[in-house]
Motif scaffolding. Structure first.
Motif, PDB file in Angstrom:
ATOM      1  N   SER A 105      24.988  40.568  29.250  1.00  0.00           N
ATOM      2  CA  SER A 105      24.288  39.573  30.269  1.00  0.00           C
ATOM      3  C   SER A 105      24.378  38.417  29.814  1.00  0.00           C
ATOM      4  O   SER A 105      24.537  37.409  30.729  1.00  0.00           O
ATOM      5  CB  SER A 105      22.920  40.321  30.800  1.00  0.00           C
ATOM      6  N   THR A 106      23.968  38.004  28.682  1.00  0.00           N
ATOM      7  CA  THR A 106      23.968  36.539  28.231  1.00  0.00           C
ATOM      8  C   THR A 106      25.450  35.846  28.424  1.00  0.00           C
ATOM      9  O   THR A 106      25.620  34.779  28.866  1.00  0.00           O
ATOM     10  CB  THR A 106      23.573  36.259  26.708  1.00  0.00           C
ATOM     11  N   VAL A 107      26.545  36.668  28.239  1.00  0.00           N
ATOM     12  CA  VAL A 107      27.636  36.295  28.122  1.00  0.00           C
ATOM     13  C   VAL A 107      28.241  36.018  29.674  1.00  0.00           C
ATOM     14  O   VAL A 107      28.853  34.805  30.112  1.00  0.00           O
ATOM     15  CB  VAL A 107      28.851  37.088  27.683  1.00  0.00           C
ATOM     16  N   ALA A 108      27.782  36.797  30.698  1.00  0.00           N
ATOM     17  CA  ALA A 108      28.133  36.853  32.164  1.00  0.00           C
ATOM     18  C   ALA A 108      27.297  35.512  32.445  1.00  0.00           C
ATOM     19  O   ALA A 108      27.823  34.743  33.260  1.00  0.00           O
ATOM     20  CB  ALA A 108      27.489  38.220  32.829  1.00  0.00           C
ATOM     21  N   ILE A 109      26.047  35.490  32.145  1.00  0.00           N
ATOM     22  CA  ILE A 109      25.349  34.239  32.788  1.00  0.00           C
ATOM     23  C   ILE A 109      25.727  33.042  32.349  1.00  0.00           C
ATOM     24  O   ILE A 109      25.833  32.097  33.101  1.00  0.00           O
ATOM     25  CB  ILE A 109      23.836  34.546  32.286  1.00  0.00           C
ATOM     26  N   PHE A 110      26.192  32.970  30.932  1.00  0.00           N
ATOM     27  CA  PHE A 110      26.732  31.566  30.457  1.00  0.00           C
ATOM     28  C   PHE A 110      28.150  31.347  31.449  1.00  0.00           C
ATOM     29  O   PHE A 110      28.342  30.338  31.809  1.00  0.00           O
ATOM     30  CB  PHE A 110      26.952  31.927  28.991  1.00  0.00           C
ATOM     31  N   GLN A 136      38.821  37.728  44.930  1.00  0.00           N
ATOM     32  CA  GLN A 136      39.531  37.419  43.586  1.00  0.00           C
ATOM     33  C   GLN A 136      40.641  36.190  43.894  1.00  0.00           C
ATOM     34  O   GLN A 136      40.720  35.163  43.126  1.00  0.00           O
ATOM     35  CB  GLN A 136      40.244  38.368  42.920  1.00  0.00           C
ATOM     36  N   ILE A 137      41.099  36.003  44.868  1.00  0.00           N
ATOM     37  CA  ILE A 137      42.144  35.313  45.453  1.00  0.00           C
ATOM     38  C   ILE A 137      41.287  33.901  45.716  1.00  0.00           C
ATOM     39  O   ILE A 137      41.708  32.789  44.966  1.00  0.00           O
ATOM     40  CB  ILE A 137      43.092  35.372  46.518  1.00  0.00           C
ATOM     41  N   PHE A 138      40.207  34.039  46.701  1.00  0.00           N
ATOM     42  CA  PHE A 138      39.497  32.936  46.825  1.00  0.00           C
ATOM     43  C   PHE A 138      38.584  32.487  45.684  1.00  0.00           C
ATOM     44  O   PHE A 138      38.290  31.243  45.528  1.00  0.00           O
ATOM     45  CB  PHE A 138      38.320  33.307  47.905  1.00  0.00           C
ATOM     46  N   GLY A 139      38.454  33.231  44.855  1.00  0.00           N
ATOM     47  CA  GLY A 139      37.684  33.016  43.247  1.00  0.00           C
ATOM     48  C   GLY A 139      38.154  31.978  42.546  1.00  0.00           C
ATOM     49  O   GLY A 139      37.882  31.290  41.779  1.00  0.00           O
ATOM     50  N   LEU A 170      31.325  30.047  43.786  1.00  0.00           N
ATOM     51  CA  LEU A 170      30.557  30.980  44.217  1.00  0.00           C
ATOM     52  C   LEU A 170      31.071  32.235  44.381  1.00  0.00           C
ATOM     53  O   LEU A 170      30.325  33.326  44.225  1.00  0.00           O
ATOM     54  CB  LEU A 170      29.890  30.530  45.579  1.00  0.00           C
ATOM     55  N   VAL A 171      32.194  32.436  44.942  1.00  0.00           N
ATOM     56  CA  VAL A 171      32.765  33.855  44.862  1.00  0.00           C
ATOM     57  C   VAL A 171      33.128  34.275  43.596  1.00  0.00           C
ATOM     58  O   VAL A 171      32.846  35.500  43.449  1.00  0.00           O
ATOM     59  CB  VAL A 171      34.150  33.644  45.953  1.00  0.00           C
ATOM     60  N   TRP A 172      33.837  33.396  42.636  1.00  0.00           N
ATOM     61  CA  TRP A 172      34.015  33.706  41.511  1.00  0.00           C
ATOM     62  C   TRP A 172      32.624  34.501  40.621  1.00  0.00           C
ATOM     63  O   TRP A 172      32.736  35.312  40.226  1.00  0.00           O
ATOM     64  CB  TRP A 172      34.490  32.636  40.708  1.00  0.00           C
ATOM     65  N   CYS A 173      31.618  33.693  41.023  1.00  0.00           N
ATOM     66  CA  CYS A 173      30.277  34.122  40.474  1.00  0.00           C
ATOM     67  C   CYS A 173      29.912  35.394  40.730  1.00  0.00           C
ATOM     68  O   CYS A 173      29.175  36.194  40.118  1.00  0.00           O
ATOM     69  CB  CYS A 173      29.191  33.095  40.584  1.00  0.00           C
ATOM     70  N   LYS A 174      29.971  35.710  41.992  1.00  0.00           N
ATOM     71  CA  LYS A 174      29.598  37.070  42.623  1.00  0.00           C
ATOM     72  C   LYS A 174      30.577  38.283  41.981  1.00  0.00           C
ATOM     73  O   LYS A 174      30.010  39.143  41.577  1.00  0.00           O
ATOM     74  CB  LYS A 174      29.799  37.157  44.065  1.00  0.00           C
ATOM     75  N   LEU A 175      31.956  37.738  41.848  1.00  0.00           N
ATOM     76  CA  LEU A 175      32.694  38.722  41.177  1.00  0.00           C
ATOM     77  C   LEU A 175      32.290  39.172  39.651  1.00  0.00           C
ATOM     78  O   LEU A 175      32.396  40.313  39.420  1.00  0.00           O
ATOM     79  CB  LEU A 175      34.385  38.104  41.450  1.00  0.00           C
ATOM     80  N   ARG A 176      31.857  37.972  39.060  1.00  0.00           N
ATOM     81  CA  ARG A 176      31.548  37.987  37.698  1.00  0.00           C
ATOM     82  C   ARG A 176      30.341  38.917  37.813  1.00  0.00           C
ATOM     83  O   ARG A 176      30.126  39.614  36.527  1.00  0.00           O
ATOM     84  CB  ARG A 176      31.440  36.690  37.096  1.00  0.00           C
ATOM     85  N   ALA A 177      29.280  38.660  38.303  1.00  0.00           N
ATOM     86  CA  ALA A 177      28.004  39.401  38.405  1.00  0.00           C
ATOM     87  C   ALA A 177      28.372  40.814  38.743  1.00  0.00           C
ATOM     88  O   ALA A 177      27.563  41.597  38.139  1.00  0.00           O
ATOM     89  CB  ALA A 177      26.968  38.727  39.344  1.00  0.00           C
ATOM     90  N   LEU A 223      21.089  30.350  42.121  1.00  0.00           N
ATOM     91  CA  LEU A 223      22.523  30.496  41.913  1.00  0.00           C
ATOM     92  C   LEU A 223      22.913  31.750  41.377  1.00  0.00           C
ATOM     93  O   LEU A 223      23.668  32.541  41.857  1.00  0.00           O
ATOM     94  CB  LEU A 223      23.251  29.316  41.063  1.00  0.00           C
ATOM     95  N   LEU A 224      21.934  32.115  40.193  1.00  0.00           N
ATOM     96  CA  LEU A 224      22.294  33.484  39.613  1.00  0.00           C
ATOM     97  C   LEU A 224      21.845  34.438  40.380  1.00  0.00           C
ATOM     98  O   LEU A 224      22.388  35.546  40.639  1.00  0.00           O
ATOM     99  CB  LEU A 224      21.441  33.261  38.273  1.00  0.00           C
ATOM    100  N   HIS A 225      20.927  34.444  41.052  1.00  0.00           N
ATOM    101  CA  HIS A 225      20.240  35.385  41.929  1.00  0.00           C
ATOM    102  C   HIS A 225      21.494  35.761  43.249  1.00  0.00           C
ATOM    103  O   HIS A 225      21.635  36.889  43.539  1.00  0.00           O
ATOM    104  CB  HIS A 225      18.883  34.953  42.648  1.00  0.00           C
ATOM    105  N   ASP A 226      21.802  34.542  43.965  1.00  0.00           N
ATOM    106  CA  ASP A 226      22.606  34.758  44.822  1.00  0.00           C
ATOM    107  C   ASP A 226      23.903  35.064  44.155  1.00  0.00           C
ATOM    108  O   ASP A 226      24.744  36.050  45.038  1.00  0.00           O
ATOM    109  CB  ASP A 226      23.050  33.397  45.574  1.00  0.00           C
TER     110      ASP A 226
END
Length: 425
Positions: free
Chosen positions: A168-173, A389-392, A397-404, A67-70
Motif C-alpha cells: 500500500s505504501t508503494v501504491a500511495i507514493f 489505461q489509454i486515458f491514464g 486522476l484516471v491513472w490513480c484510479k487504475l493504480r488503486a 485525492l487518495l479516497h477518490d
C-alpha cells in the motif's frame, strides 16, 4: 450524521507534537483530529509556533486524503470539519512510520555512506521506523516488526498485514508522485502511518499527510524545496526565516488542491450494432464510470448504414475531446474494422459472443485487413479498463484510479489466501 456545527467533542484521546485527537460523543467509531500551530524538527528538539500552520496543514491533509479516497485507497479520513480539524474513523495506530524513497537524500545518505545525493531508486526504496521519541525512532527490519506481534483492535500484525502495508505504501507514493508531477514537482520521499479500524479490523491509511510528511522539490531542484526540510535546515530561527517557511507551506497547500483537477478530459463512445446488445454495452458504461470516464452509447450498423456510422464518427472527432471508440457487434463485426479504417482515434472491439456461433463470430474481430489497428477484448469490464489505461497516459486522476484498483485486487487476494489458510489449520 451530525452537522459540523453540532459536534459534541468528548475527551482527549491523544496529543502529539502537531495534533490532538478527541472522541466524538454523538458519533460512534469516529474521532476529531485537531491540528496545532506548532512546527517541530528532530523529535521536537527544535519546536516553534507558526501562526496559521494548523489551518495550512489541515487544508493540505484534507486535499491529499480526498485525492487518495477518490482514487480508491482505503483511508481513515471521513470529512473536513473546520479550518483546523477533520473527522476520521477511530483507529488503533500501528507504531511504525513507513518511509518510501524515490531519491536518495537526508538521513538515508548518513546511514548509507558512499551513496550520492540524487541517486534514484527504481523500484522504490522502502524503510520502516519504530515510533519511539526517546530512542529517536530507530529503523526496524521486517523481522523486528513481525516478532513484536502487535495486536491492535483485535488484529495481530503478521506477515499478511506487513505485506499489505508495504504494498500500500508503494501504491500511495506512486499515486502522489504521479499527481505532483502534473505540477512539475518531484516527490522525493514520504512517510505515512497505518491504523486498524476499531470497528472493521481493517488496515487503513491513517494519521495525516501534510507538508511535514514529504520532501517536495519543484522541477526536481533541491534548492527550490518547499517542504519542512527548509525549517530543519535553519541555522537560526528568526521571524523572517519563519515567514519563508510559512510561505512554503502555503504554497504547497494551494498547489495540492490542483492535484484534484483533471488535466485532460476524455470519453468513451460505444457503438452497438443493435439494441439487443444494450446490456453488454451498459456493463462497459458502468465500468467506465468507476474510472471517472464519461461513456456515451450509440446505435449504428456499419453493414446496414455505413454513411450514418461515419457521420457519428465525425461528430465525435470534430469537437476536440479525446475519444476511444468501442465497437460492440455480434455475428459479423463490421463496426470495428470500418471505424478503425476511418479514424486515427483508438478503436476497441468488444463483441458480445454467444455460445452457439461465438467461436466463429470472433474471427471477424480478430482477423483485420492490413492497415487496421483495432484491438479485441471480450470482457466489457476489461474493454473499459483498457480505455482507462489509454486515458491514464495523460490524465493522472484516471491513472490513480487504475493504480488503486491494482492495489485493491492484490489486497483482496492476499486476504482471501489468509482466510483460506486459517480455515485449513
Amino acid at each position: 450524521m451530525t452537522s459540523a456545527s453540532e459536534l459534541k467533542i468528548g475527551k482527549k484521546l491523544l496529543e502529539g507534537k502537531t495534533k490532538q485527537i478527541f472522541e466524538l460523543e454523538d458519533e460512534s467509531g469516529v474521532v476529531l483530529v485537531q491540528s496545532k500551530d506548532q512546527i517541530t524538527a528532530g523529535n521536537a528538539v527544535r519546536k516553534d509556533q507558526m501562526e496559521g500552520k494548523a489551518a495550512i496543514a489541515n487544508k493540505t491533509t484534507s486535499s491529499v486524503f480526498k485525492l487518495l479516497h477518490d482514487s480508491g485507497i482505503k483511508t481513515a479520513f471521513v470529512r473536513k470539519h473546520s479550518d483546523t480539524a477533520f473527522i476520521a474513523t477511530h483507529c488503533e495506530m500501528i507504531p511504525i512510520e513507513w518511509v518510501c524513497r524515490r531519491v536518495a537524500t537526508g538521513s538515508f545518505l548518513k546511514r548509507n555512506p558512499g551513496v550520492k545525493e540524487g541517486y534514484r531508486f527504481s523500484p522504490l526504496k522502502m524503510e520502516m521506523f519504530f515510533k519511539d521519541d526517546a530512542a529517536n525512532d530507530p529503523q526496524w527490519s521486517e523481522e523486528q516488526l513481525l516478532e513484536s506481534k502487535f495486536s491492535l483492535a483485535g488484529l495481530t500484525i503478521g506477515q499478511c498485514e506487513v505485506d499489505i502495508m508495504n504494498r500500500s505504501t508503494v501504491a500511495i507514493f506512486e499515486i502522489l508522485e504521479r499527481s505532483w508531477a502534473t505540477q512539475n514537482c518531484t516527490l522525493v520521499d514520504m512517510k505515512i502511518e497505518f491504523g486498524v479500524n476499531v470497528k472493521t479490523q481493517e488496515i487503513v491509511l491513517a494519521d495525516v499527510i501534510d507538508n511535514d510528511s514529504w520532501r517536495l522539490w519543484p522541477a526536481g531542484d533541491r534548492s527550490q524545496q518547499k517542504d519542512k526540510q527548509v525549517y530543519r535546515d535553519l541555522k537560526e530561527v528568526t521571524p523572517e526565516a519563519m515567514q519563508i517557511v510559512k510561505r512554503n507551506f502555503e504554497w504547497v497547500s494551494e498547489r495540492v488542491k490542483l492535484l484534484l483537477e483533471p488535466l485532460a478530459g476524455g470519453r468513451v463512445v460505444v457503438l452497438m450494432g443493435s439494441t439487443s446488445d444494450l446490456a453488454h454495452c451498459e456493463k462497459i458504461k458502468k465500468a467506465c464510470s468507476s474510472f471517472g470516464i464519461p461513456c456515451i452509447l450509440r446505435v449504428t450498423s456499419a453493414h446496414k448504414g455505413p454513411d450514418e456510422t461515419l457521420r457519428i464518427k465525425a461528430e465525435y472527432e470534430g469537437d476536440g475531446v479525446p475519444t476511444v471508440f468501442v465497437a460492440v457487434a455480434g455475428r459479423s463485426n463490421g463496426l470495428g474494422p470500418v471505424m478503425s479504417g476511418n479514424t486515427a482515434y483508438p478503436v476497441i472491439n468488444c463483441p458480445p459472443l454467444t455460445p452457439d456461433w461465438g467461436a466463429q463470430d470472433v474471427w471477424s474481430s480478430l482477423r483485420m485487413p492490413s492497415g487496421l489497428g483495432c484491438s479485441t477484448i471480450l470482457s466489457p469490464e476489461a474493454a473499459a479498463q483498457f480505455a482507462a489505461q489509454i486515458f491514464g497516459l495523460t490524465d493522472h486522476l484516471v491513472w490513480c484510479k487504475l493504480r488503486a484498483s491494482m492495489l485493491n485486487t492484490w489486497v483482496s487476494l492476499k486476504l482471501a489466501d489468509k482466510k483460506l489458510q486459517a480455515c485449513s489449520l
